[in-house]
Design a protein around this motif. Structure first.
Motif, PDB file in Angstrom:
ATOM      1  N   ILE A 283       0.851  -1.177   0.000  1.00  0.00           N
ATOM      2  CA  ILE A 283       0.000   0.000   0.000  1.00  0.00           C
ATOM      3  C   ILE A 283       0.895   1.238   0.000  1.00  0.00           C
ATOM      4  N   HIS A 284       0.513   2.262  -0.749  1.00  0.00           N
ATOM      5  CA  HIS A 284       1.313   3.482  -0.805  1.00  0.00           C
ATOM      6  C   HIS A 284       1.160   4.258   0.498  1.00  0.00           C
ATOM      7  N   ARG A 285       2.260   4.404   1.247  1.00  0.00           N
ATOM      8  CA  ARG A 285       2.201   5.015   2.577  1.00  0.00           C
ATOM      9  C   ARG A 285       3.287   6.059   2.813  1.00  0.00           C
ATOM     10  N   ALA A 286       4.252   6.194   1.924  1.00  0.00           N
ATOM     11  CA  ALA A 286       5.389   7.085   2.178  1.00  0.00           C
ATOM     12  C   ALA A 286       5.707   7.896   0.926  1.00  0.00           C
TER      13      ALA A 286
ATOM     14  N   TRP B 219      -0.091  -2.077  -4.760  1.00  0.00           N
ATOM     15  CA  TRP B 219       0.911  -2.655  -5.679  1.00  0.00           C
ATOM     16  C   TRP B 219       1.004  -4.134  -5.348  1.00  0.00           C
ATOM     17  N   SER B 220       0.826  -4.984  -6.326  1.00  0.00           N
ATOM     18  CA  SER B 220       0.935  -6.420  -6.081  1.00  0.00           C
ATOM     19  C   SER B 220       1.917  -7.024  -7.075  1.00  0.00           C
ATOM     20  N   CYS B 221       2.757  -7.910  -6.575  1.00  0.00           N
ATOM     21  CA  CYS B 221       3.765  -8.530  -7.431  1.00  0.00           C
ATOM     22  C   CYS B 221       4.175  -9.868  -6.852  1.00  0.00           C
ATOM     23  N   SER B 222       4.877 -10.633  -7.653  1.00  0.00           N
ATOM     24  CA  SER B 222       5.387 -11.918  -7.208  1.00  0.00           C
ATOM     25  C   SER B 222       6.438 -11.728  -6.117  1.00  0.00           C
ATOM     26  N   ARG B 223       6.453 -12.647  -5.177  1.00  0.00           N
ATOM     27  CA  ARG B 223       7.475 -12.610  -4.122  1.00  0.00           C
ATOM     28  C   ARG B 223       8.879 -12.707  -4.714  1.00  0.00           C
ATOM     29  N   ASP B 224       9.001 -13.380  -5.856  1.00  0.00           N
ATOM     30  CA  ASP B 224      10.302 -13.583  -6.484  1.00  0.00           C
ATOM     31  C   ASP B 224      10.725 -12.423  -7.386  1.00  0.00           C
ATOM     32  N   ASN B 225       9.842 -11.459  -7.577  1.00  0.00           N
ATOM     33  CA  ASN B 225      10.146 -10.346  -8.486  1.00  0.00           C
ATOM     34  C   ASN B 225      10.839  -9.233  -7.701  1.00  0.00           C
ATOM     35  N   ARG B 226      12.127  -9.396  -7.478  1.00  0.00           N
ATOM     36  CA  ARG B 226      12.872  -8.433  -6.666  1.00  0.00           C
ATOM     37  C   ARG B 226      12.888  -7.031  -7.276  1.00  0.00           C
TER      38      ARG B 226
ATOM     39  N   CYS C 240       7.046   7.723 -13.620  1.00  0.00           N
ATOM     40  CA  CYS C 240       5.653   7.494 -14.025  1.00  0.00           C
ATOM     41  C   CYS C 240       4.782   7.096 -12.835  1.00  0.00           C
ATOM     42  N   VAL C 241       5.296   6.200 -11.996  1.00  0.00           N
ATOM     43  CA  VAL C 241       4.538   5.758 -10.823  1.00  0.00           C
ATOM     44  C   VAL C 241       4.298   6.923  -9.878  1.00  0.00           C
ATOM     45  N   SER C 242       5.285   7.783  -9.710  1.00  0.00           N
ATOM     46  CA  SER C 242       5.128   8.936  -8.814  1.00  0.00           C
ATOM     47  C   SER C 242       4.004   9.854  -9.292  1.00  0.00           C
ATOM     48  N   GLY C 243       3.977  10.116 -10.598  1.00  0.00           N
ATOM     49  CA  GLY C 243       2.902  10.932 -11.136  1.00  0.00           C
ATOM     50  C   GLY C 243       1.550  10.276 -10.977  1.00  0.00           C
ATOM     51  N   LEU C 244       1.494   8.979 -11.210  1.00  0.00           N
ATOM     52  CA  LEU C 244       0.234   8.245 -11.101  1.00  0.00           C
ATOM     53  C   LEU C 244      -0.283   8.207  -9.669  1.00  0.00           C
TER      54      LEU C 244
ATOM     55  N   SER D  98      10.608  -5.514  -9.002  1.00  0.00           N
ATOM     56  CA  SER D  98       9.306  -4.898  -8.741  1.00  0.00           C
ATOM     57  C   SER D  98       9.167  -4.516  -7.274  1.00  0.00           C
ATOM     58  N   ARG D  99       9.646  -5.372  -6.394  1.00  0.00           N
ATOM     59  CA  ARG D  99       9.571  -5.072  -4.962  1.00  0.00           C
ATOM     60  C   ARG D  99      10.416  -3.848  -4.611  1.00  0.00           C
ATOM     61  N   LEU D 100      11.596  -3.746  -5.200  1.00  0.00           N
ATOM     62  CA  LEU D 100      12.462  -2.592  -4.935  1.00  0.00           C
ATOM     63  C   LEU D 100      11.848  -1.301  -5.472  1.00  0.00           C
ATOM     64  N   LEU D 101      11.250  -1.394  -6.650  1.00  0.00           N
ATOM     65  CA  LEU D 101      10.605  -0.217  -7.221  1.00  0.00           C
ATOM     66  C   LEU D 101       9.436   0.222  -6.350  1.00  0.00           C
ATOM     67  N   ALA D 102       8.653  -0.744  -5.876  1.00  0.00           N
ATOM     68  CA  ALA D 102       7.519  -0.411  -5.008  1.00  0.00           C
ATOM     69  C   ALA D 102       7.998   0.329  -3.760  1.00  0.00           C
ATOM     70  N   TRP D 103       9.037  -0.180  -3.129  1.00  0.00           N
ATOM     71  CA  TRP D 103       9.561   0.466  -1.920  1.00  0.00           C
ATOM     72  C   TRP D 103      10.067   1.876  -2.224  1.00  0.00           C
ATOM     73  N   THR D 104      10.818   2.014  -3.308  1.00  0.00           N
ATOM     74  CA  THR D 104      11.363   3.321  -3.677  1.00  0.00           C
ATOM     75  C   THR D 104      10.248   4.325  -3.982  1.00  0.00           C
ATOM     76  N   ALA D 105       9.137   3.824  -4.511  1.00  0.00           N
ATOM     77  CA  ALA D 105       8.007   4.690  -4.861  1.00  0.00           C
ATOM     78  C   ALA D 105       7.102   4.987  -3.670  1.00  0.00           C
TER      79      ALA D 105
END
Length: 259
Positions: A105-108, A217-224, A200-204, A226-233
């Motif tokens: 969930i977007h929180r930061a 944001w939902s992604c595979s546990r193995d998709n590192r 793009c994610v920041s604007g969205l 995507s997980r890093l991008l989610a955290w950075t965003a």
């Protein structure tokens, strides 16, 4: 199962949660946009209901009320459902592969992206449809939940990074629900590691917040990546879950039902 036009959902659509994040918002997205397909075991007072959009599906109801053959429309989908449906799904398909998923969930606040010179990051417009249609094949899944580039371009639910008319990265609300919008993004293989998806994610996510919604944001546990991008965003882990990938329809189940 019996298909229903997406603009005429069965009354049992209420079997699915409202106001839920991630792919759980799929049913609300289909109700709101008309993109997707409803399925039931029977037209009158259905006992089993499924809804699909893109390559994902939700399934609910009474698993004893449906045969393996009737579940055939869900072949090739990523299915999110209660554990009680797993025996029926296992009998319906040659393969049923569990896939561990992570829901954020977007929180930061996001890290400020640095966009390369010559690249413009902006909202999608209807005029972007041809550029979306010309995306690298590895990115074409991004408009699956909108049933094509034209509807996504006109949705008001996407951002793109563009250079000289070419879309380098795109982020969109894959599933738009009443409370949450689930975010997806894709970047051209030769344009990665330039913060384009992050921009793009920041604007969205800013747009999602302005609409009074929350971004998920939902992604595979193995998709590192995507997980890093989610955290950075600015997304933070809410919970983990499992969905299942349905393989080809089981030939054995067809023979058993025909006997």
């Amino acid at each position: 199962m019996i298909p229903h036009p997406s603009h005429q959902p069965p009354a049992s659509a209420r079997a699915f949660l409202t106001g839920a994040p991630g792919t759980a918002a799929l049913a609300e997205h289909v109700l709101a946009t008309g993109h997707g397909q409803w399925w039931t075991d029977r037209a009158d007072r259905p006992r089993v209901v499924a809804v699909s959009c893109g390559d994902h599906a939700l399934l609910a109801g009474d698993p004893t009320a449906v045969t393996p053959t009737e579940l055939a429309p869900l072949a090739g989908h990523y299915i999110e459902t209660a554990d009680r449906f797993l025996p029926a799904l296992g009998a319906a398909f040659e393969q049923l592969v569990p896939w561990e998923r992570m829901l954020y969930i977007h929180r930061a606040e996001a890290m400020a992206p640095r966009v390369p010179r010559g690249v413009t990051v902006r909202r999608l417009t209807p005029e972007d449809a041809p550029a979306l249609a010309a995306l690298d094949p590895s990115m074409s899944w991004i408009h699956g939940s909108w049933e094509g580039p034209t509807a996504l371009a006109a949705s008001g639910a996407g951002w793109v990074a563009v250079r000289k008319g070419r879309v380098l990265a795109v982020a969109c609300s894959r599933y738009v629900g009443s409370r949450y919008e689930d975010v997806a993004c894709a970047t051209a293989p030769d344009e990665r590691r330039q913060h384009l998806a992050l921009a793009c994610v920041s604007g969205l996510t800013a747009d999602i917040a302005a609409r009074g919604h929350l971004a998920s944001w939902s992604c595979s546990r193995d998709n590192r990546p995507s997980r890093l991008l989610a955290w950075t965003a600015g997304f933070r882990l809410a919970h983990e879950y499992v969905h299942h990938i349905a393989g080809p329809v089981s030939h054995a189940s067809k023979l058993a039902e025909a006997a």
